[in-house]
Design an enzyme around this catalytic site. Structure first.
Site, PDB file in Angstrom:
ATOM      1  N   VAL A  26      -6.255  36.749  -1.060  1.00  0.00           N
ATOM      2  CA  VAL A  26      -5.042  36.525  -0.263  1.00  0.00           C
ATOM      3  C   VAL A  26      -4.014  36.022  -1.270  1.00  0.00           C
ATOM      4  O   VAL A  26      -4.074  34.884  -1.713  1.00  0.00           O
ATOM      5  CB  VAL A  26      -5.282  35.496   0.856  1.00  0.00           C
ATOM      6  CG1 VAL A  26      -3.995  35.235   1.633  1.00  0.00           C
ATOM      7  CG2 VAL A  26      -6.382  35.980   1.800  1.00  0.00           C
ATOM      8  N   PRO A  27      -3.078  36.879  -1.689  1.00  0.00           N
ATOM      9  CA  PRO A  27      -2.332  36.635  -2.931  1.00  0.00           C
ATOM     10  C   PRO A  27      -1.207  35.608  -2.832  1.00  0.00           C
ATOM     11  O   PRO A  27      -0.019  35.928  -2.947  1.00  0.00           O
ATOM     12  CB  PRO A  27      -1.792  38.026  -3.284  1.00  0.00           C
ATOM     13  CG  PRO A  27      -1.607  38.687  -1.949  1.00  0.00           C
ATOM     14  CD  PRO A  27      -2.745  38.183  -1.094  1.00  0.00           C
ATOM     15  N   CYS A  28      -1.591  34.348  -2.671  1.00  0.00           N
ATOM     16  CA  CYS A  28      -0.583  33.284  -2.621  1.00  0.00           C
ATOM     17  C   CYS A  28       0.156  33.147  -3.950  1.00  0.00           C
ATOM     18  O   CYS A  28       1.262  32.606  -3.997  1.00  0.00           O
ATOM     19  CB  CYS A  28      -1.232  31.958  -2.230  1.00  0.00           C
ATOM     20  SG  CYS A  28      -2.658  31.490  -3.218  1.00  0.00           S
ATOM     21  N   HIS A  29      -0.421  33.671  -5.031  1.00  0.00           N
ATOM     22  CA  HIS A  29       0.245  33.608  -6.335  1.00  0.00           C
ATOM     23  C   HIS A  29       1.481  34.500  -6.381  1.00  0.00           C
ATOM     24  O   HIS A  29       2.306  34.358  -7.281  1.00  0.00           O
ATOM     25  CB  HIS A  29      -0.733  34.015  -7.445  1.00  0.00           C
ATOM     26  CG  HIS A  29      -1.360  35.361  -7.234  1.00  0.00           C
ATOM     27  ND1 HIS A  29      -2.472  35.546  -6.447  1.00  0.00           N
ATOM     28  CD2 HIS A  29      -1.018  36.591  -7.700  1.00  0.00           C
ATOM     29  CE1 HIS A  29      -2.793  36.839  -6.438  1.00  0.00           C
ATOM     30  NE2 HIS A  29      -1.924  37.488  -7.185  1.00  0.00           N
ATOM     31  N   ARG A  30       1.633  35.399  -5.417  1.00  0.00           N
ATOM     32  CA  ARG A  30       2.797  36.293  -5.389  1.00  0.00           C
ATOM     33  C   ARG A  30       3.962  35.695  -4.610  1.00  0.00           C
ATOM     34  O   ARG A  30       4.981  36.358  -4.411  1.00  0.00           O
ATOM     35  CB  ARG A  30       2.412  37.644  -4.799  1.00  0.00           C
ATOM     36  CG  ARG A  30       1.359  38.382  -5.608  1.00  0.00           C
ATOM     37  CD  ARG A  30       0.964  39.705  -4.981  1.00  0.00           C
ATOM     38  NE  ARG A  30      -0.257  40.212  -5.594  1.00  0.00           N
ATOM     39  CZ  ARG A  30      -1.078  41.097  -5.029  1.00  0.00           C
ATOM     40  NH1 ARG A  30      -0.787  41.583  -3.830  1.00  0.00           N
ATOM     41  NH2 ARG A  30      -2.174  41.493  -5.642  1.00  0.00           N
TER      42      ARG A  30
END
Length: 290
Positions: free
Chosen positions: A257-261
């Site tokens: 779940v790409p919270c880094h984006r």
């Protein structure tokens, strides 16, 4: 929560490539403002520039120089400038076919019920294990319904990483089972296994608001980025940017779940639960795969 965890003496892959790449990433992400040259990095690692370039490019899909460019603030700003359509429309525009295929891992997700959330993990058995990853030791946590947690740890920090995750669901039963979690770890970090025919099952454990934020994160394509305010608008709460930021920070399934984006309006990385160095590393790694 005080559950003993164990870690094999060494889960680093055979050979020195992993250590080399990790050292280069640390230098590039911590010293990117100084723009260190390949020769300077190679000298510090006591390797030849040519060999270092080959090893790093094989891992990242990018040369060290290109990776350095990908972790700079300018790159983040470029990602945001490219985003001139809502997330769903953007994803379809670049060739993805709909909500079930929006994420680069072709994730299929299920959310827990409000009653399950209130029980804080009661009745859940969570199996966990530690595995090597491109971004340090990964703590993988699964339930019978799919991947429920993915965290990272630097050397010696494995227990703290587990405690951080376990406190989210204090009433769950935890079983260390690296054999069960290994197949998830193998799929998560191997782009060749990101396929639509075998979607990765994830199980979102959070409040209704958090789950809506995490579902919005799943719509951000590989190699793109968005802002907290855009996510707030996406979930129908345009004034809730700060609450969105908090929910992003509580995402239990990092990387997948790409919270880094999620970035600040200016392109500022703003923060990352597992460290800004790791956030820059993940964004740079993804730039080589996009």
């Amino acid at each position: 929560m005080n559950i003993a965890t164990t870690l094999p003496a060494d889960i680093t892959p055979d050979g020195t490539d992993y250590d080399t790449v990790r050292s280069v990433i640390e230098m590039l992400t911590e010293e990117y403002r100084e723009q260190p040259s390949l020769d300077a990095i190679a000298k510090r690692l006591k390797q030849s520039p040519t060999q270092l370039q080959k090893v790093f490019t094989r891992w990242a899909g990018l040369s060290p120089k290109a990776f350095l460019q990908a972790v700079t603030l300018d790159h983040a700003k470029r990602l945001l400038r490219q985003e001139d359509m809502p997330l769903l429309e953007t994803s379809i525009e670049i060739g993805l076919s709909g909500p079930s295929r929006l994420h680069d891992l072709f994730v299929t997700h299920e959310a827990m019920s409000p009653g399950e959330w209130k029980a804080r993990g009661a009745g859940l058995t969570i199996r966990y294990g530690y595995h090597p990853s491109p971004f340090g030791t990964a703590l993988v946590m699964i339930t019978d319904r799919g991947l429920a947690g993915l965290a990272f740890a630097d050397g010696g920090g494995e227990h703290e990483s587990f405690e951080d995750m376990a406190h989210r669901w204090p009433n769950a039963a935890y079983v260390e089972d690296s054999a069960a979690t290994a197949r998830y770890a193998a799929r998560i970090f191997d782009p060749e296994r990101w396929c639509a025919g075998e979607p990765l099952r994830i199980f979102l454990i959070g409040s209704d608001f958090q789950i809506r934020v995490w579902q919005a994160l799943l719509k951000i394509p590989l190699g793109r980025a968005t802002t907290y305010s855009t996510i707030a608008g996406e979930i129908g709460q345009p004034t809730a940017s700060r609450a969105v930021g908090a929910a992003v920070g509580r995402n239990p399934i990092s990387f997948v779940v790409p919270c880094h984006r999620a970035l600040g309006k200016s392109g500022d990385l703003t923060g990352y639960h597992w460290g800004l160095t790791r956030k820059r590393a993940i964004l740079g790694w993804e730039a080589g795969k996009a």
